[in-house]
Design a protein around this motif. Structure first.
Motif, PDB file in Angstrom:
ATOM      1  N   TYR A  19       1.014  -1.217  -0.027  1.00 18.48           N
ATOM      2  CA  TYR A  19      -0.036  -0.086   0.219  1.00 18.48           C
ATOM      3  C   TYR A  19       0.767   1.198   0.088  1.00 18.48           C
ATOM      4  O   TYR A  19       1.907   1.437   0.546  1.00 18.48           O
ATOM      5  N   SER A  20       0.273   2.283  -0.555  1.00 27.31           N
ATOM      6  CA  SER A  20       1.279   3.454  -0.607  1.00 27.31           C
ATOM      7  C   SER A  20       0.717   4.752  -0.149  1.00 27.31           C
ATOM      8  O   SER A  20       1.510   5.749   0.170  1.00 27.31           O
ATOM      9  N   ASP A  21      -0.316   4.385   0.773  1.00 31.42           N
ATOM     10  CA  ASP A  21      -0.850   5.695   1.508  1.00 31.42           C
ATOM     11  C   ASP A  21      -0.971   5.444   2.887  1.00 31.42           C
ATOM     12  O   ASP A  21      -0.896   4.104   3.232  1.00 31.42           O
ATOM     13  N   ASP A  28       0.059  -0.062  -4.602  1.00 33.28           N
ATOM     14  CA  ASP A  28       0.936   0.366  -5.498  1.00 33.28           C
ATOM     15  C   ASP A  28       1.181  -0.918  -6.259  1.00 33.28           C
ATOM     16  O   ASP A  28       1.595  -2.020  -5.959  1.00 33.28           O
TER      17      ASP A  28
END
Length: 246
Positions: A19-21, A28
């Motif tokens: 995950y990117s957040d 991602d």
């Protein structure tokens, strides 16, 4: 029937978060593909064990020998007892333990005693590592905690390990206290666009734990005034109206 060539045991697990957040809600793609490639040997073996067990209980009992052959090979090779490169690898291990334990449990009556004597101590050893991974994370109650409970409950159901079953029961009771009056789980609500997904992902292991308890003559469904029914209703309503759930 063709079991195919058993996959070599995966001793060390290498995985990565994707995950990117900050809410862990946006995938991602590159990181997901990296994780997918690294986990393919374990994922493929897990799928085959589940597939063979399902064919067996559907009426073709000779597929049970494929489960026995595969799990014994992994037991003898000390699978999943090596190095976990990061926390995501430990996540992967508990999911795999749940799957292997359930596959074994489904076909156990057909498994020879000598194979049981190899497979069950291995399942207990992996379960002990899973319990250890989360011993210091109990305050981080979220879907991972619930999956630990199911993994321990499934392995204990397969092997008869009393301490692991007690931990699974403790996890379930704690989980019921997390469910709000409206059926939501605060930790999963915080997952933004993935909130509904993670509510469903939390319901899965808890429901399976309740069913494993039912096999033992224990009724966990009324706990905390039927909290699991509230969670199930919340998930059902969410999928019926995704816009409202978001």
């Amino acid at each position: 029937r063709d079991c195919g060539t058993p996959s070599p045991p995966v001793v060390d697990i290498t995985s990565n978060r994707f995950y990117s957040d900050k809410n862990h809600s946006i995938v991602d793609t590159a990181l997901w593909e990296k994780r997918k490639a690294a986990m393919k040997p374990l994922e493929d073996f897990r799928a085959s064990m589940s597939r063979f067990a399902s064919r067996s209980i559907a009426g073709s009992r000779d597929w049970s020998s494929c489960v026995a052959k595969g799990l014994r090979g992994w037991a003898e090779g000390g699978a999943m007892l090596g190095v976990m490169n990061e926390i995501q690898a430990k996540f992967e291990r508990k999911w795999a333990l749940a799957a292997f334990s359930m596959a074994y449990l489904m076909v156990k009556p057909d498994i020879r005693a000598e194979d049981q004597a190899m497979i069950e101590p291995w399942l207990d050893r992996v379960a002990a590592e899973v319990a250890k991974d989360y011993a210091g994370r109990k305050r981080n109650y979220n879907n991972h905690y619930y999956w630990v409970g199911f993994a321990l409950g499934a392995s204990a159901s397969a092997t008869g390990h009393r301490a692991h079953w007690a931990l699974a029961a403790e996890t379930y009771r704690e989980a019921m206290r997390h469910i709000e009056p409206d059926g939501s789980l605060p930790k999963e609500t915080a997952r933004a666009g993935m909130a509904l997904h993670y509510h469903a992902f939390s319901l899965q292991p808890l429901l399976m734990l309740a069913e494993l308890a039912a096999r033992r003559g224990e009724d966990w469904y009324p706990l905390e005034r039927g909290a699991i029914h509230r969670l199930a209703a919340f998930v059902h309503a969410g999928f019926a109206n995704p816009a409202q759930a978001a």
